[in-house]
Design a protein around this motif. Structure first.
Motif: not given
Length: 275
Positions: A165-166, A171-174, A265-271
């Motif tokens: 997850l970390t 990766e999502t942030a990048t 970040i969180l929206v993309k991580f979850i989507k």
């Protein structure tokens, strides 16, 4: 049935009077990050004060409510406002919302917070994925009667922050063009900020950021079977490198300034279902 578990069940029943949504992901919002709830579709909220005997937030920067909604096709519960040990609550009360979220069905927990930067390379505005933590300066939420319905008496903390997850958060942030550092978080009790000598001691122990929350929540999350990851928002340099006194209002304002990045970040991580 343990007394603590019975109390938590009563909290869940009061929430179920408002919504029957079964969340997949739970998110704890730190100071200044309230805007994330605006990303939820079809939100339904249940204030802590509307739940009999549920502890309430006394810090004005924390709303104190469960907010249910969807992001993409994922059901999410947001803990908008956390409870703190410095408010006078027991650690079991502090982590009650985490346990409630798990009992309601969530399997992944994302913890966010505002923190002071101990790592000398971290400037205000740095975002840090939490890879590990130091919780030795506050009581464990597992002290006392074990809530055996939730987890074992002596839970392992080797992978308290899930490595996959970390890396997915980073990766999502990048992918969004953001930099997410990776470091160790240490929790102090508060409400006072740390002294310069304490900050130096924490740095010598390997800590990169310090705050007054999170570590106890992560312990409770590991105990009850959550997969957990976390992001610290560096709102200020810690005391031994800070110019001038620390001020809570300035901390909240600083975090609010880059809350959009956290939301992205969180929206993309979850989507993208990287949880």
């Amino acid at each position: 049935m343990s007394r603590e578990y019975k109390k938590l069940e009563n909290y869940c029943k009061a929430i179920r009077e408002k919504t029957d949504m079964k969340p997949e992901v739970a998110v704890i919002l730190g100071s200044g990050l309230d805007s994330f709830v605006d990303c939820l579709d079809n939100p339904v909220e249940r204030g802590y004060h509307k739940i009999p005997e549920h502890p309430i937030c006394t810090n004005a920067a924390h709303r104190g409510r469960y907010v249910f909604g969807t992001i993409g096709d994922t059901n999410v519960v947001v803990l908008q406002g956390r409870l703190h040990y410095y408010e006078g609550y027991s650690m079991k009360d502090v982590v009650a919302p985490v346990r409630v979220a798990r009992m309601l069905g969530a399997k992944t927990l994302v913890i966010t917070n505002a923190a002071g930067g101990i790592n000398l390379d971290y400037d205000m505005g740095t975002m840090m994925a939490i890879k590990d933590q130091i919780a030795s300066f506050v009581p464990s939420p597992l002290v006392g009667e074990d809530v055996e319905e939730l987890g074992t008496r002596f839970p392992d903390m080797t992978y308290i922050y899930n490595r996959d997850l970390t890396e997915n958060l980073i990766e999502t942030a990048t992918e969004l063009g953001y930099i997410l550092e990776k470091g160790v978080y240490v929790q102090s009790s508060g409400p006072n900020y740390e002294s310069p000598a304490e900050v130096k001691a924490f740095r010598s122990m390997g800590a990169d950021a310090v705050g007054m929350s999170t570590a106890a929540e992560a312990i409770a999350a590991a105990h009850c079977g959550f997969k957990t990851c976390g992001i610290s928002c560096i709102a200020n340099k810690a005391a031994d490198v800070n110019i001038g006194p620390l001020d809570d209002n300035e901390v909240v304002a600083a975090v609010s300034g880059f809350s959009n990045k956290i939301c992205d970040i969180l929206v993309k991580f979850i989507k993208d279902k990287k949880y």
